[in-house]
Design a protein around this motif. Sequence first.
Motif, PDB file in Angstrom:
ATOM      1  N   LEU A  74       0.834  -1.203   0.000  1.00 48.63           N
ATOM      2  CA  LEU A  74       0.000   0.000   0.000  1.00 48.63           C
ATOM      3  C   LEU A  74       0.869   1.254   0.000  1.00 48.63           C
ATOM      4  O   LEU A  74       0.582   2.229  -0.714  1.00 48.63           O
ATOM      5  CB  LEU A  74      -0.922  -0.017   1.215  1.00 48.63           C
ATOM      6  CG  LEU A  74      -2.104   0.953   1.227  1.00 48.63           C
ATOM      7  CD1 LEU A  74      -2.963   0.776  -0.006  1.00 48.63           C
ATOM      8  CD2 LEU A  74      -2.925   0.763   2.492  1.00 48.63           C
ATOM      9  N   GLN A  75       1.942   1.226   0.779  1.00 47.68           N
ATOM     10  CA  GLN A  75       2.852   2.359   0.808  1.00 47.68           C
ATOM     11  C   GLN A  75       3.516   2.558  -0.557  1.00 47.68           C
ATOM     12  O   GLN A  75       3.699   3.690  -1.020  1.00 47.68           O
ATOM     13  CB  GLN A  75       3.922   2.158   1.886  1.00 47.68           C
ATOM     14  CG  GLN A  75       4.800   3.382   2.117  1.00 47.68           C
ATOM     15  CD  GLN A  75       4.003   4.602   2.533  1.00 47.68           C
ATOM     16  OE1 GLN A  75       3.280   4.578   3.534  1.00 47.68           O
ATOM     17  NE2 GLN A  75       4.115   5.688   1.769  1.00 47.68           N
ATOM     18  N   GLN A  76       3.860   1.463  -1.222  1.00 55.17           N
ATOM     19  CA  GLN A  76       4.441   1.559  -2.556  1.00 55.17           C
ATOM     20  C   GLN A  76       3.448   2.182  -3.534  1.00 55.17           C
ATOM     21  O   GLN A  76       3.822   3.016  -4.367  1.00 55.17           O
ATOM     22  CB  GLN A  76       4.865   0.166  -3.037  1.00 55.17           C
ATOM     23  CG  GLN A  76       6.075  -0.394  -2.315  1.00 55.17           C
ATOM     24  CD  GLN A  76       6.374  -1.820  -2.730  1.00 55.17           C
ATOM     25  OE1 GLN A  76       5.564  -2.730  -2.521  1.00 55.17           O
ATOM     26  NE2 GLN A  76       7.525  -2.042  -3.340  1.00 55.17           N
ATOM     27  N   LEU A  77       2.181   1.791  -3.431  1.00 58.88           N
ATOM     28  CA  LEU A  77       1.149   2.353  -4.305  1.00 58.88           C
ATOM     29  C   LEU A  77       0.957   3.843  -4.019  1.00 58.88           C
ATOM     30  O   LEU A  77       0.727   4.641  -4.935  1.00 58.88           O
ATOM     31  CB  LEU A  77      -0.170   1.591  -4.134  1.00 58.88           C
ATOM     32  CG  LEU A  77      -0.184   0.156  -4.661  1.00 58.88           C
ATOM     33  CD1 LEU A  77      -1.413  -0.587  -4.163  1.00 58.88           C
ATOM     34  CD2 LEU A  77      -0.137   0.135  -6.190  1.00 58.88           C
ATOM     35  N   LEU A  78       1.051   4.221  -2.742  1.00 55.04           N
ATOM     36  CA  LEU A  78       0.952   5.636  -2.385  1.00 55.04           C
ATOM     37  C   LEU A  78       2.108   6.432  -2.984  1.00 55.04           C
ATOM     38  O   LEU A  78       1.967   7.615  -3.300  1.00 55.04           O
ATOM     39  CB  LEU A  78       0.951   5.805  -0.862  1.00 55.04           C
ATOM     40  CG  LEU A  78      -0.341   5.453  -0.131  1.00 55.04           C
ATOM     41  CD1 LEU A  78      -0.141   5.556   1.373  1.00 55.04           C
ATOM     42  CD2 LEU A  78      -1.484   6.353  -0.569  1.00 55.04           C
ATOM     43  N   ASN A  79       3.236   5.770  -3.136  1.00 57.76           N
ATOM     44  CA  ASN A  79       4.414   6.398  -3.741  1.00 57.76           C
ATOM     45  C   ASN A  79       4.391   6.317  -5.269  1.00 57.76           C
ATOM     46  O   ASN A  79       5.383   6.626  -5.924  1.00 57.76           O
ATOM     47  CB  ASN A  79       5.691   5.750  -3.208  1.00 57.76           C
ATOM     48  CG  ASN A  79       5.904   5.996  -1.731  1.00 57.76           C
ATOM     49  OD1 ASN A  79       5.410   6.981  -1.179  1.00 57.76           O
ATOM     50  ND2 ASN A  79       6.621   5.105  -1.069  1.00 57.76           N
ATOM     51  N   ARG A  80       3.239   5.860  -5.789  1.00 58.73           N
ATOM     52  CA  ARG A  80       3.040   5.727  -7.239  1.00 58.73           C
ATOM     53  C   ARG A  80       3.939   4.662  -7.868  1.00 58.73           C
ATOM     54  O   ARG A  80       4.293   4.732  -9.040  1.00 58.73           O
ATOM     55  CB  ARG A  80       3.251   7.073  -7.943  1.00 58.73           C
ATOM     56  CG  ARG A  80       2.214   8.128  -7.540  1.00 58.73           C
ATOM     57  CD  ARG A  80       0.839   7.758  -8.022  1.00 58.73           C
ATOM     58  NE  ARG A  80      -0.152   8.798  -7.731  1.00 58.73           N
ATOM     59  CZ  ARG A  80      -1.419   8.768  -8.159  1.00 58.73           C
ATOM     60  NH1 ARG A  80      -1.827   7.766  -8.907  1.00 58.73           N
ATOM     61  NH2 ARG A  80      -2.248   9.735  -7.853  1.00 58.73           N
ATOM     62  N   GLU A  81       4.273   3.656  -7.055  1.00 59.35           N
ATOM     63  CA  GLU A  81       5.033   2.511  -7.563  1.00 59.35           C
ATOM     64  C   GLU A  81       4.063   1.360  -7.826  1.00 59.35           C
ATOM     65  O   GLU A  81       2.986   1.292  -7.249  1.00 59.35           O
ATOM     66  CB  GLU A  81       6.080   2.072  -6.541  1.00 59.35           C
ATOM     67  CG  GLU A  81       7.087   3.155  -6.181  1.00 59.35           C
ATOM     68  CD  GLU A  81       7.918   2.791  -4.965  1.00 59.35           C
ATOM     69  OE1 GLU A  81       7.877   1.613  -4.548  1.00 59.35           O
ATOM     70  OE2 GLU A  81       8.595   3.678  -4.426  1.00 59.35           O
ATOM     71  N   SER A  82       4.433   0.438  -8.706  1.00 58.92           N
ATOM     72  CA  SER A  82       3.621  -0.751  -8.953  1.00 58.92           C
ATOM     73  C   SER A  82       4.008  -1.842  -7.961  1.00 58.92           C
ATOM     74  O   SER A  82       5.103  -1.823  -7.387  1.00 58.92           O
ATOM     75  CB  SER A  82       3.818  -1.249 -10.385  1.00 58.92           C
ATOM     76  OG  SER A  82       5.172  -1.582 -10.608  1.00 58.92           O
ATOM     77  N   VAL A  83       3.100  -2.803  -7.737  1.00 62.15           N
ATOM     78  CA  VAL A  83       3.367  -3.913  -6.810  1.00 62.15           C
ATOM     79  C   VAL A  83       2.940  -5.228  -7.446  1.00 62.15           C
ATOM     80  O   VAL A  83       2.239  -5.249  -8.467  1.00 62.15           O
ATOM     81  CB  VAL A  83       2.616  -3.723  -5.466  1.00 62.15           C
ATOM     82  CG1 VAL A  83       3.019  -2.421  -4.801  1.00 62.15           C
ATOM     83  CG2 VAL A  83       1.100  -3.782  -5.658  1.00 62.15           C
ATOM     84  N   GLU A  84       3.356  -6.316  -6.814  1.00 58.36           N
ATOM     85  CA  GLU A  84       2.947  -7.652  -7.247  1.00 58.36           C
ATOM     86  C   GLU A  84       2.022  -8.230  -6.178  1.00 58.36           C
ATOM     87  O   GLU A  84       2.469  -8.734  -5.149  1.00 58.36           O
ATOM     88  CB  GLU A  84       4.180  -8.539  -7.456  1.00 58.36           C
ATOM     89  CG  GLU A  84       5.082  -8.061  -8.588  1.00 58.36           C
ATOM     90  CD  GLU A  84       6.266  -8.978  -8.810  1.00 58.36           C
ATOM     91  OE1 GLU A  84       6.596  -9.789  -7.901  1.00 58.36           O
ATOM     92  OE2 GLU A  84       6.884  -8.892  -9.893  1.00 58.36           O
TER      93      GLU A  84
END
Length: 211
Positions: A74-84
Amino acid sequence: MSKKPVIIGVAGGSGSGKTTVANEVYCQFPEQSILMLEQDAYYKDQSHLPMEERLKTNYDHPLAFDNDLMLKQLQQLLNRESVEKPVYDYANHTRSNDIIPVYSRDVIILEGILILEDERLRDMMDIKLFVDTDSDMRIIRRLLRDIQERGRTIDSVIDQYTSVVRPMHLQFIEPTKRYADIIVPEGGHNKVAIDLMVAKIKTILAEKAMI
């Protein structure tokens, strides 16, 4: 610099209609601006356990979820990063080897029975919803779903409900209602509440200059 996404938590008991509410909200926005994260995808990996131990898993208990991984992604998504995003294999009662690529969006809906139970998750949310449906309606919906979609017997569904689902609901899920900003009675049938939610999200997005 891109704006931080809006995070909406949608909680409620099994059969409450929370998934319907989340989907109704989801469908009100262009596909490119919103995504859904289901807490069910984040059940803990149990590949290190023998099958007889995996079969004892209480999927309605907070400890069944890997909230640390969800928080990290979720933090990665908030940073506009993609996740798996992980994929759970219910047949083998553990996490599968598959993953689903998820790309950050302007609106992130977190949906699950215990999404409001973890304070760390709550603190990341802009709006917190609890879908509140009478227990008799929830057991009827669960009965129909598990029999029609999962090939379960009436006896097995009722046994699971009385021995696990109901006590876990009373102990862990129902108390999280006090954290909700909005309580939605009767789930997906409450069109007024859903329309109000959609309007609120649009207002937040406008304030963030996203639309």
